[in-house]
Design an enzyme around this catalytic site. Structure first.
Site, short mmCIF file in Angstrom:
data_model
loop_
_atom_site.label_atom_id
_atom_site.label_comp_id
_atom_site.label_asym_id
_atom_site.label_seq_id
_atom_site.Cartn_x
_atom_site.Cartn_y
_atom_site.Cartn_z
N TYR A 144 0.87 -1.19 0.00
CA TYR A 144 0.00 0.00 0.00
C TYR A 144 0.90 1.23 0.00
CZ TYR A 144 -3.31 3.54 1.77
OH TYR A 144 -4.08 4.68 1.92
N ASP A 238 9.46 2.74 -0.86
CA ASP A 238 8.46 3.45 -0.05
C ASP A 238 8.74 3.12 1.42
OD1 ASP A 238 4.80 3.64 0.06
OD2 ASP A 238 6.38 4.43 1.36
N LYS A 266 5.13 9.62 8.58
CA LYS A 266 5.09 9.11 9.95
C LYS A 266 6.20 9.64 10.88
CE LYS A 266 2.75 5.08 8.02
NZ LYS A 266 1.39 4.91 8.55
P1 KE4 Z 1 -0.53 8.48 4.51
O1 KE4 Z 1 -1.11 9.20 3.31
O2 KE4 Z 1 -1.58 7.66 5.24
O3 KE4 Z 1 0.24 9.43 5.45
O4 KE4 Z 1 0.59 7.47 3.99
C1 KE4 Z 1 0.22 6.50 3.03
C2 KE4 Z 1 1.20 5.35 3.10
C3 KE4 Z 1 2.19 5.24 2.13
N1 KE4 Z 1 3.09 4.24 2.15
C4 KE4 Z 1 3.08 3.32 3.15
C5 KE4 Z 1 4.10 2.23 3.14
C6 KE4 Z 1 2.11 3.39 4.18
O5 KE4 Z 1 2.12 2.45 5.17
C7 KE4 Z 1 1.17 4.42 4.17
C8 KE4 Z 1 0.07 4.54 5.22
N2 KE4 Z 1 0.02 3.50 6.20
C9 KE4 Z 1 -1.27 3.25 6.75
C10 KE4 Z 1 -1.12 2.06 7.72
N3 KE4 Z 1 -1.27 0.84 7.05
C11 KE4 Z 1 -1.86 4.45 7.43
C12 KE4 Z 1 -3.07 4.17 8.30
C13 KE4 Z 1 -4.34 4.65 7.63
O6 KE4 Z 1 -4.52 4.44 6.40
O7 KE4 Z 1 -5.18 5.21 8.38
#
Ligand code: KE4
Length: 428
Positions: A144, A238, A266
């Site tokens: 993801y 990523d 994060k």
């Molecule tokens: P954000 O747009 O949520 O800040 O980041 C997206 C993203 C991009 N790449 C990786 C590897 C990620 O894990 C994420 C976001 N992680 C999720 C947890 N699985 C955020 C939690 C959520 O979607 O509320």
């Protein structure tokens, strides 16, 4: 545990916020029960609005490596807030944080800040397309990378490697340039390069955290590097989740493979909204205003968020041995869970790198998304609910990752294992 106030708060939220949450995973859909409304965080603990305390293994999905309300980060934020919240103009704190990250990542000469991981990845892909002049991208099933259109794809039919939209609202035109491969399977990547001579980049979570916790095989990453060099494509790591969670110097210090671009989120925001993408100057200089590839953001490099991120990374730099301690705790936890489960005839596949850990209710090792999908998600849901009752807050999906914070003691890890053995007994 009583959840009276969370139940009421959730009903109220659902009237004005879709699903009652601002991000779907928070709704507890895959584990059942009412999502807990949080009153505050305090070190290793979350406190919900019913006054229940939980040892928090989610830490806002990764950012809070020092736990909640870290005094150093709090002080830095308050100091920054007193000077103003946002200027829409350059500030020196952006340069300080950029300099710090560039000094830690060999592959990065320059970095640009944005406000989320989604934005970082979306921008990095546009940059890779602009730099190579090619349109297609390769991503992996189970990885993801945020919710930008071209990344919301699922496996197409049969041998076709081109993705189809995984969400309504994403036109097929926006996913037709996205090819899907299988994680840890180099044959499937070679198949993509056979199907397209127009591949701008491969994007991968080198330590995957969104299909559950599945680190890549070192050889597989090396082979991706060789294929990218052979076909003139960029390799994008990523590290939105794994960055500063797996290791201070990121996945490139856990593995020997060097990416062309790296995305972050994060931890580099210390709990505030920050994303970033960086790489060698030759690529990054293609970005507007010096280069032609457009990318922008009102709150990009927000000084308060920068101050939180800078304080967080400076603290990590000052305690480099922290990762050894965090990994020891992570390994202690997952091995304890595995043995406690085994006592009750339940098979757990466990793994940990740095402060990240994961476990699958599965009797076979998990190397990719197809393996992960064979896990017992019902058993996971029962475990999640049981551990909440015992005062332990795990990620509310089998396909997520857990985190250790520096605020956690060995005693807390021990208590978690004792509670887990009680829950395994009840759910077996
Ligand atoms: P954000 O747009 O949520 O800040 O980041 C997206 C993203 C991009 N790449 C990786 C590897 C990620 O894990 C994420 C976001 N992680 C999720 C947890 N699985 C955020 C939690 C959520 O979607 O509320």
């Amino acid at each position: 545990m009583k959840y009276k106030h969370s139940i009421k708060a959730f009903e109220k939220a659902q009237k004005v916020i879709p699903g009652g949450v601002d991000s779907p995973v928070r709704a507890f859909k895959s584990v059942g029960g009412t999502p807990l409304f949080i009153k505050k965080g305090d070190g290793a603990y979350l406190v919900d609005i019913d006054g229940n305390h939980y040892v928090d293994f989610v830490q806002s999905w990764g950012p809070l490596i020092f736990g909640h309300s870290d005094k150093t980060i709090e002080k830095a934020v308050i100091k920054a807030v007193k000077k103003g919240l946002s200027f829409g103009a350059p500030t020196e704190i952006e340069t300080k944080l950029a300099t710090l990250i560039c000094s830690l990542f060999e592959a990065i000469d320059k970095i640009r800040f944005v406000s989320s991981g989604t934005e970082a990845v979306m921008s990095a892909i546009r940059l890779a397309r602009g730099f190579t002049g090619k349109d297609d991208i390769i991503k992996f099933e189970g990885c993801y990378h945020g919710h930008s259109d071209s990344l919301l794809v699922q496996a197409g039919s049969g041998a076709v490697t081109f993705g189809t939209p995984s969400s309504p609202g994403v036109p097929a035109d926006l996913t037709k340039h996205t090819l899907l491969a299988k994680y840890n399977d180099i044959k499937s990547v070679k198949e993509c390069f056979k199907n397209s001579k127009n591949i701008a980049c491969i994007i991968i979570e080198p330590i995957a955290g969104n299909m559950g916790f599945v680190p890549a095989d070192a050889k597989f990453l090396e082979e991706l590097r060789v294929l990218c060099d052979k076909h003139g494509a960029l390799l994008i790591f990523d590290e939105v989740m794994s960055g500063f969670r797996a290791h201070l110097y990121g996945a490139q210090s856990v593995y020997a493979t060097k990416p062309d671009l790296v995305t972050f989120g994060k931890v580099i925001g210390g709990g505030m909204p920050v994303g970033a993408f960086g790489g060698r100057a030759e690529i990054m200089d293609k970005l507007s205003p010096d280069g032609p590839v457009y990318q922008a953001g009102t709150l990009s490099g927000n000084p308060v968020a920068m101050a939180a991120g800078y304080a967080s990374l400076k603290k990590l730099l000052a305690h480099e041995d922290l990762y050894r301690d965090l990994e020891q705790k992570a390994k202690h936890l997952v091995e304890g869970l595995r043995l406690a489960a085994q006592e009750e005839g339940i098979s757990l596949q466990v793994n940990a790198i740095g402060s990240m850990f994961g476990f699958f209710f599965n009797n076979k090792p998990v190397h990719n998304f197809a393996d992960a999908l064979t896990s017992d998600t019902q058993k996971f849901a029962a475990f999640h609910q049981g551990m909440l009752q015992e005062g332990f807050y795990f990620a509310c999906s089998q396909f997520e990752t857990g985190f250790i914070s520096s605020a956690m003691s060995e005693a807390m890890i021990e208590d978690t294992i004792v509670a887990a053995s009680k829950v395994f007994k009840a759910i077996k």
